[in-house]
Scaffold this active site. Structure first.
Site, PDB file in Angstrom:
ATOM      1  N   ARG A  67       0.857   9.417 -20.107  1.00  0.00           N
ATOM      2  CA  ARG A  67       1.265   9.552 -18.599  1.00  0.00           C
ATOM      3  C   ARG A  67       0.091   9.281 -17.714  1.00  0.00           C
ATOM      4  O   ARG A  67       0.095   8.510 -16.751  1.00  0.00           O
ATOM      5  CB  ARG A  67       1.989  10.818 -18.367  1.00  0.00           C
ATOM      6  CG  ARG A  67       2.406  10.907 -17.067  1.00  0.00           C
ATOM      7  CD  ARG A  67       2.726  12.304 -16.631  1.00  0.00           C
ATOM      8  NE  ARG A  67       1.655  13.018 -16.612  1.00  0.00           N
ATOM      9  CZ  ARG A  67       1.655  14.522 -16.885  1.00  0.00           C
ATOM     10  NH1 ARG A  67       2.887  15.222 -17.565  1.00  0.00           N
ATOM     11  NH2 ARG A  67       0.561  15.241 -16.930  1.00  0.00           N
ATOM     12  N   TYR A 120       7.429  -1.931   6.803  1.00  0.00           N
ATOM     13  CA  TYR A 120       8.415  -1.708   5.826  1.00  0.00           C
ATOM     14  C   TYR A 120       9.343  -0.436   6.141  1.00  0.00           C
ATOM     15  O   TYR A 120       9.068   0.480   6.281  1.00  0.00           O
ATOM     16  CB  TYR A 120       8.039  -1.612   4.329  1.00  0.00           C
ATOM     17  CG  TYR A 120       9.039  -1.470   3.307  1.00  0.00           C
ATOM     18  CD1 TYR A 120      10.119  -2.286   3.175  1.00  0.00           C
ATOM     19  CD2 TYR A 120       8.974  -0.384   2.691  1.00  0.00           C
ATOM     20  CE1 TYR A 120      10.903  -1.942   2.099  1.00  0.00           C
ATOM     21  CE2 TYR A 120       9.899   0.141   1.602  1.00  0.00           C
ATOM     22  CZ  TYR A 120      10.916  -0.848   1.614  1.00  0.00           C
ATOM     23  OH  TYR A 120      11.917  -0.600   0.583  1.00  0.00           O
ATOM     24  N   ASP A 193      -0.636  -2.549   3.691  1.00  0.00           N
ATOM     25  CA  ASP A 193       0.566  -2.925   2.751  1.00  0.00           C
ATOM     26  C   ASP A 193       0.555  -4.368   2.927  1.00  0.00           C
ATOM     27  O   ASP A 193       0.557  -5.055   4.191  1.00  0.00           O
ATOM     28  CB  ASP A 193       1.597  -2.359   3.770  1.00  0.00           C
ATOM     29  CG  ASP A 193       2.833  -2.843   2.826  1.00  0.00           C
ATOM     30  OD1 ASP A 193       2.868  -3.906   1.952  1.00  0.00           O
ATOM     31  OD2 ASP A 193       3.977  -2.293   2.696  1.00  0.00           O
ATOM     32  N   LYS A 218       7.653  -7.726  -5.470  1.00  0.00           N
ATOM     33  CA  LYS A 218       7.856  -8.794  -4.534  1.00  0.00           C
ATOM     34  C   LYS A 218       7.214  -9.884  -5.446  1.00  0.00           C
ATOM     35  O   LYS A 218       7.248 -10.303  -6.591  1.00  0.00           O
ATOM     36  CB  LYS A 218       7.374  -8.557  -3.255  1.00  0.00           C
ATOM     37  CG  LYS A 218       8.065  -7.006  -2.763  1.00  0.00           C
ATOM     38  CD  LYS A 218       9.602  -7.129  -2.669  1.00  0.00           C
ATOM     39  CE  LYS A 218      10.198  -5.834  -2.448  1.00  0.00           C
ATOM     40  NZ  LYS A 218       9.827  -4.963  -1.103  1.00  0.00           N
TER      41      LYS A 218
HETATM   42  C1  PLP Z   1       9.582  -3.663  -0.954  1.00  0.00           C
HETATM   43  C2  PLP Z   1       8.406  -3.303   0.060  1.00  0.00           C
HETATM   44  C3  PLP Z   1       7.834  -1.764  -0.378  1.00  0.00           C
HETATM   45  C4  PLP Z   1       8.473  -0.923  -1.128  1.00  0.00           C
HETATM   46  O1  PLP Z   1       8.277  -1.480  -2.458  1.00  0.00           O
HETATM   47  P1  PLP Z   1       9.201  -0.903  -3.701  1.00  0.00           P
HETATM   48  O2  PLP Z   1       8.651  -1.708  -4.813  1.00  0.00           O
HETATM   49  O3  PLP Z   1      10.846  -1.499  -3.053  1.00  0.00           O
HETATM   50  O4  PLP Z   1       9.340   0.358  -3.724  1.00  0.00           O
HETATM   51  C5  PLP Z   1       6.952  -1.544   0.712  1.00  0.00           C
HETATM   52  N1  PLP Z   1       6.293  -2.514   1.476  1.00  0.00           N
HETATM   53  C6  PLP Z   1       6.968  -3.820   1.940  1.00  0.00           C
HETATM   54  C7  PLP Z   1       6.448  -4.775   2.720  1.00  0.00           C
HETATM   55  C8  PLP Z   1       7.840  -4.211   0.919  1.00  0.00           C
HETATM   56  O5  PLP Z   1       8.431  -5.604   1.295  1.00  0.00           O
END
Ligand code: PLP
Length: 397
Positions: A67, A120, A193, A218
């Site tokens: 973990r 997001y 982000d 992504k």
């Molecule tokens: C998809 C996304 C997230 C969240 O990620 P997950 O892997 O779906 O939890 C956060 N920020 C951006 C810009 C995203 O495109």
């Protein structure tokens, strides 16, 4: 925390591929690591959840339970830390949301946060619902307006400025270096982000950010078959140690099989990012002035409001995401999305298959997303095919 892959208990032998090789070379060879048992050029998949104790009761391998840590996860973290120039290293989580929420969970009651108005949607909704319960105040501001950011920051109280650039789904651009300057002057950290930029087009830590977060679901993974998230840190300070403790204590680590798939994807990330970004730029150019559209939103277009900043802080392209606004409104946008044959009508982004989505249907009434907007994630199909398919869908709608 030192780079986990250079610790003595690292699961593979010493690397031949070290700087000054290009990041693309290092990624292609996953840092050049070789399995010390078989001399295999691909690191093994470590699935064990528990590890044998030494007779003296120690754990000389450095691993005790799966973990807090996992050797396959460390392999991918090493490549991500290299790509982001992360002094503290990288931490993989079970999703992008798990990575992002770890950062906010590390804050204290009474802290103040500034976050973007355009960000997001899932994280914005989580902040609005969870932060008040923890007595953490969040102000949402237009992050393409540095004066607005400066006004929102409360020196001493603001502990975190969170930005997203380019910001989903309008692809607004925030000046990372300037935001870092404003945050640091007030004693706050800057977290970015960077999902839509990828480490291939932007390296926020080199521009002054303290933390970078990606949804690795992504383009980092890029094949729409892994949910994962990552944090990369500029330095291994007390806040970073909190994030390490939150991940291991809260049990949010990525599974080894997902880490293995992600590692496989990271080897081709530079190629995929370059191709997808070139495709998006070409589509943006070709859709500009299209009779069925009122706007094409893409920071790579010279007349985009974010272009000047993006040109300064992005390299090798402006990313794989763009949005279009349909002149005849929301119903026409939804009809166009219903008529495509090659584009896939689905949420998410960054995969090798191109996706189209009517975002307002997802984000609901509180969203800054215009109802006539279609979000486009560019994959690696022939650009001529992508253009013709969407052009026909728009004209038929
Ligand atoms: C998809 C996304 C997230 C969240 O990620 P997950 O892997 O779906 O939890 C956060 N920020 C951006 C810009 C995203 O495109």
């Amino acid at each position: 925390m030192p780079d986990p892959l250079s610790e003595p208990n690292a699961p593979t032998g010493p690397s031949d591929a070290q700087p000054p090789f290009a990041k693309r070379s290092l990624a292609a060879q996953a840092l050049g690591r070789v399995d010390p048992v078989t001399r295999g050029v691909v690191a093994p998949l470590h699935v064990a959840t528990t590890f044998l104790r030494d007779p003296d009761n120690g754990y000389s391998s450095g691993f005790s339970y799966a973990r807090p840590d996992n050797a396959t996860v460390r392999e991918a973290e090493g490549v991500l830390a290299m790509l982001e120039d992360a002094g503290a290293g990288a931490l993989l989580f079970g999703s992008g949301m798990a990575a992002a929420t770890a950062v906010f969970t590390a804050l204290e009651p009474g802290d103040h946060v500034v976050a973007p108005r355009v960000m997001y949607w899932g994280l914005k909704r989580w902040l609005a619902s969870e932060m008040p319960r923890r007595r953490i105040a969040v102000d949402f501001v237009a992050m393409d307006d540095l004066a607005a950011l400066a006004r929102a920051i409360r020196p001493g109280a603001t502990k975190l400025v969170w930005i997203e650039t380019p910001g989903n789904p309008l692809w607004t651009v925030t000046d990372i270096a300037q935001a870092a300057h404003l945050a640091h002057a007030a004693g706050a950290r800057l977290a970015v982000d960077s999902t839509a930029a990828s480490p291939i087009h932007t390296r926020p830590l080199t521009l002054g950010a303290d933390l970078v977060m990606h949804s690795a679901t992504k383009i980092l993974n890029g094949h729409s078959d892994v949910v994962a998230g990552v944090l990369a840190g500029a330095r291994a300070d007390g806040f970073w140690e909190r994030l390490v403790a939150i991940r291991s204590g809260g049990g949010a680590i990525l599974g080894p099989f997902e880490a293995y798939l992600l590692m496989r994807s990271l080897r081709t990330l530079p190629l995929r990012a370059a191709a997808q970004s070139a495709g998006a730029a070409e589509l943006a150019r070709r859709f500009q002035g299209h009779p069925c559209l009122s706007h094409v939103l893409y920071p790579g277009l010279p007349d985009d409001p974010g272009h000047a900043v993006a040109a300064r802080q992005m390299e090798g392209g402006f990313g794989f995401m763009l949005s279009i606004r349909v002149r005849d409104g929301a119903a026409a946008a939804i009809r166009a999305a219903a008529r495509v044959r090659l584009w896939k009508r689905a949420t998410s982004l960054g995969g090798v298959e191109s996706l189209i989505e009517h975002r307002a249907s997802v984000e609901g009434p509180d969203s800054p997303c215009p109802p006539d907007l279609l979000r486009l994630s560019t994959g690696i199909e022939a650009v001529d095919d992508l253009f013709a398919d969407l052009d026909e869908a728009l004209r038929g709608a």
